[in-house]
Design a protein around this motif. Sequence first.
Motif, mmCIF file in Angstrom:
data_model
loop_
_atom_site.group_PDB
_atom_site.id
_atom_site.type_symbol
_atom_site.label_atom_id
_atom_site.label_comp_id
_atom_site.label_asym_id
_atom_site.label_seq_id
_atom_site.Cartn_x
_atom_site.Cartn_y
_atom_site.Cartn_z
ATOM 1 N N GLY A 8 83.102 30.959 -30.784
ATOM 2 C CA GLY A 8 83.651 29.814 -31.499
ATOM 3 C C GLY A 8 83.706 29.950 -32.999
ATOM 4 O O GLY A 8 83.092 30.827 -33.604
ATOM 5 N N ASN A 9 84.469 29.050 -33.575
ATOM 6 C CA ASN A 9 84.637 28.960 -35.014
ATOM 7 C C ASN A 9 83.499 28.128 -35.599
ATOM 8 O O ASN A 9 83.248 27.018 -35.132
ATOM 9 C CB ASN A 9 85.993 28.311 -35.312
ATOM 10 N N LEU A 10 82.814 28.665 -36.587
ATOM 11 C CA LEU A 10 81.719 27.951 -37.247
ATOM 12 C C LEU A 10 82.282 27.219 -38.457
ATOM 13 O O LEU A 10 82.595 27.835 -39.471
ATOM 14 C CB LEU A 10 80.613 28.927 -37.656
ATOM 15 N N ARG A 11 82.440 25.917 -38.324
ATOM 16 C CA ARG A 11 82.953 25.100 -39.432
ATOM 17 C C ARG A 11 81.798 24.676 -40.309
ATOM 18 O O ARG A 11 80.775 24.197 -39.821
ATOM 19 C CB ARG A 11 83.678 23.883 -38.889
ATOM 20 N N ILE A 12 81.978 24.815 -41.607
ATOM 21 C CA ILE A 12 80.948 24.445 -42.580
ATOM 22 C C ILE A 12 81.325 23.096 -43.175
ATOM 23 O O ILE A 12 82.435 22.910 -43.678
ATOM 24 C CB ILE A 12 80.828 25.515 -43.689
ATOM 25 N N ASN A 13 80.397 22.136 -43.138
ATOM 26 C CA ASN A 13 80.678 20.797 -43.658
ATOM 27 C C ASN A 13 80.374 20.700 -45.152
ATOM 28 O O ASN A 13 80.007 21.697 -45.785
ATOM 29 C CB ASN A 13 79.918 19.735 -42.844
ATOM 30 N N ARG A 14 80.492 19.522 -45.700
ATOM 31 C CA ARG A 14 80.286 19.315 -47.141
ATOM 32 C C ARG A 14 78.854 19.575 -47.583
ATOM 33 O O ARG A 14 78.592 19.800 -48.754
ATOM 34 C CB ARG A 14 80.673 17.892 -47.526
ATOM 35 N N LYS A 15 77.926 19.522 -46.631
ATOM 36 C CA LYS A 15 76.519 19.789 -46.945
ATOM 37 C C LYS A 15 76.174 21.266 -46.737
ATOM 38 O O LYS A 15 75.011 21.633 -46.688
ATOM 39 C CB LYS A 15 75.614 18.915 -46.082
ATOM 40 N N ASN A 16 77.206 22.103 -46.588
ATOM 41 C CA ASN A 16 77.042 23.544 -46.390
ATOM 42 C C ASN A 16 76.247 23.896 -45.137
ATOM 43 O O ASN A 16 75.467 24.844 -45.126
ATOM 44 C CB ASN A 16 76.418 24.217 -47.619
ATOM 45 N N SER A 17 76.441 23.108 -44.092
ATOM 46 C CA SER A 17 75.786 23.403 -42.821
ATOM 47 C C SER A 17 76.820 23.340 -41.698
ATOM 48 O O SER A 17 77.917 22.814 -41.879
ATOM 49 C CB SER A 17 74.627 22.445 -42.563
ATOM 50 N N GLY A 18 76.450 23.890 -40.560
ATOM 51 C CA GLY A 18 77.347 23.879 -39.417
ATOM 52 C C GLY A 18 76.573 24.180 -38.157
ATOM 53 O O GLY A 18 75.404 24.582 -38.198
ATOM 54 N N GLU A 19 77.226 23.979 -37.029
ATOM 55 C CA GLU A 19 76.573 24.247 -35.745
ATOM 56 C C GLU A 19 77.607 24.569 -34.681
ATOM 57 O O GLU A 19 78.770 24.169 -34.774
ATOM 58 C CB GLU A 19 75.714 23.071 -35.301
ATOM 59 N N ILE A 20 77.141 25.313 -33.692
ATOM 60 C CA ILE A 20 77.939 25.619 -32.504
ATOM 61 C C ILE A 20 77.027 25.432 -31.303
ATOM 62 O O ILE A 20 75.886 25.906 -31.305
ATOM 63 C CB ILE A 20 78.475 27.061 -32.524
ATOM 64 N N ARG A 21 77.531 24.746 -30.295
ATOM 65 C CA ARG A 21 76.813 24.581 -29.034
ATOM 66 C C ARG A 21 77.761 25.041 -27.932
ATOM 67 O O ARG A 21 78.910 24.612 -27.883
ATOM 68 C CB ARG A 21 76.415 23.126 -28.817
ATOM 69 N N THR A 22 77.253 25.895 -27.068
ATOM 70 C CA THR A 22 78.083 26.413 -25.983
ATOM 71 C C THR A 22 77.218 26.779 -24.786
ATOM 72 O O THR A 22 76.007 26.917 -24.910
ATOM 73 C CB THR A 22 78.916 27.632 -26.452
ATOM 74 N N VAL A 23 77.864 26.933 -23.641
ATOM 75 C CA VAL A 23 77.206 27.346 -22.408
ATOM 76 C C VAL A 23 77.962 28.557 -21.878
ATOM 77 O O VAL A 23 79.191 28.582 -21.894
ATOM 78 C CB VAL A 23 77.214 26.213 -21.356
ATOM 79 N N THR A 24 77.208 29.550 -21.406
ATOM 80 C CA THR A 24 77.823 30.771 -20.898
ATOM 81 C C THR A 24 77.056 31.282 -19.679
ATOM 82 O O THR A 24 75.837 31.113 -19.610
ATOM 83 C CB THR A 24 77.872 31.869 -21.991
ATOM 84 N N PRO A 25 77.758 31.913 -18.750
ATOM 85 C CA PRO A 25 77.060 32.513 -17.608
ATOM 86 C C PRO A 25 76.461 33.882 -17.957
ATOM 87 O O PRO A 25 75.709 34.450 -17.173
ATOM 88 C CB PRO A 25 78.159 32.660 -16.553
ATOM 89 N N TYR A 26 76.805 34.415 -19.137
ATOM 90 C CA TYR A 26 76.377 35.754 -19.520
ATOM 91 C C TYR A 26 75.083 35.714 -20.331
ATOM 92 O O TYR A 26 74.923 34.890 -21.233
ATOM 93 C CB TYR A 26 77.462 36.449 -20.339
ATOM 94 N N LYS A 27 74.181 36.636 -20.039
ATOM 95 C CA LYS A 27 72.897 36.696 -20.728
ATOM 96 C C LYS A 27 73.083 37.269 -22.132
ATOM 97 O O LYS A 27 73.481 38.427 -22.296
ATOM 98 C CB LYS A 27 71.918 37.560 -19.931
ATOM 99 N N PRO A 28 72.773 36.475 -23.173
ATOM 100 C CA PRO A 28 72.951 36.970 -24.548
ATOM 101 C C PRO A 28 71.792 37.876 -24.963
ATOM 102 O O PRO A 28 70.653 37.670 -24.546
ATOM 103 C CB PRO A 28 72.962 35.688 -25.376
ATOM 104 N N ILE A 29 72.121 38.884 -25.774
ATOM 105 C CA ILE A 29 71.070 39.725 -26.343
ATOM 106 C C ILE A 29 71.138 39.767 -27.875
ATOM 107 O O ILE A 29 70.215 40.240 -28.522
ATOM 108 C CB ILE A 29 71.103 41.160 -25.771
#
Length: 148
Positions: free
Chosen positions: A98-119
């Motif tokens: 996903g695209n990480l959008r930065i807000n006016r407070k210079n912060s951002g977040e991404i939340r997602t679900v995946t079947p693949y094990k992240p490393i």
Amino acid sequence: MLVEKTTKNKLPIKEGFRILSFIFAAILVSACSSTINFPNSEVIPAADAKLKVEKNDNNNYELEFEVENMAEPDRLTPARRNYVAWMETEKHGTINIGNLRINRKNSGEIRTVTPYKPIRVFITAEDRQDAVTPSTQVVLNSGEFKVK
């Protein structure tokens, strides 16, 4: 004189059992999640990033990525239009999450679900948010981690 038996002693035992059950459940849930703090970035030294990874009841992985003190991508050298989050998986390569959008407070977040094990999770600066492969301009990198 008739003495009545009271159940005052049983109430605290039941309440204690409920509290212990709650604590055990909380420990069990937290044992299934990992929090990864990203090391300082050479590109954006002030950025503070963390990632929470949790395996859910459906055997999917829930990722919550949060960043603070992040400069806008157009302030980088070379300037870019987007930050893109990538997940390297154990068996399925690198995936754009996903695209990480930065807000006016210079912060951002991404939340997602995946079947693949992240490393590993990392952020790159990109001209397009729908990039298929990551650029070489990596701004944040978790390094390799293991999910509990």
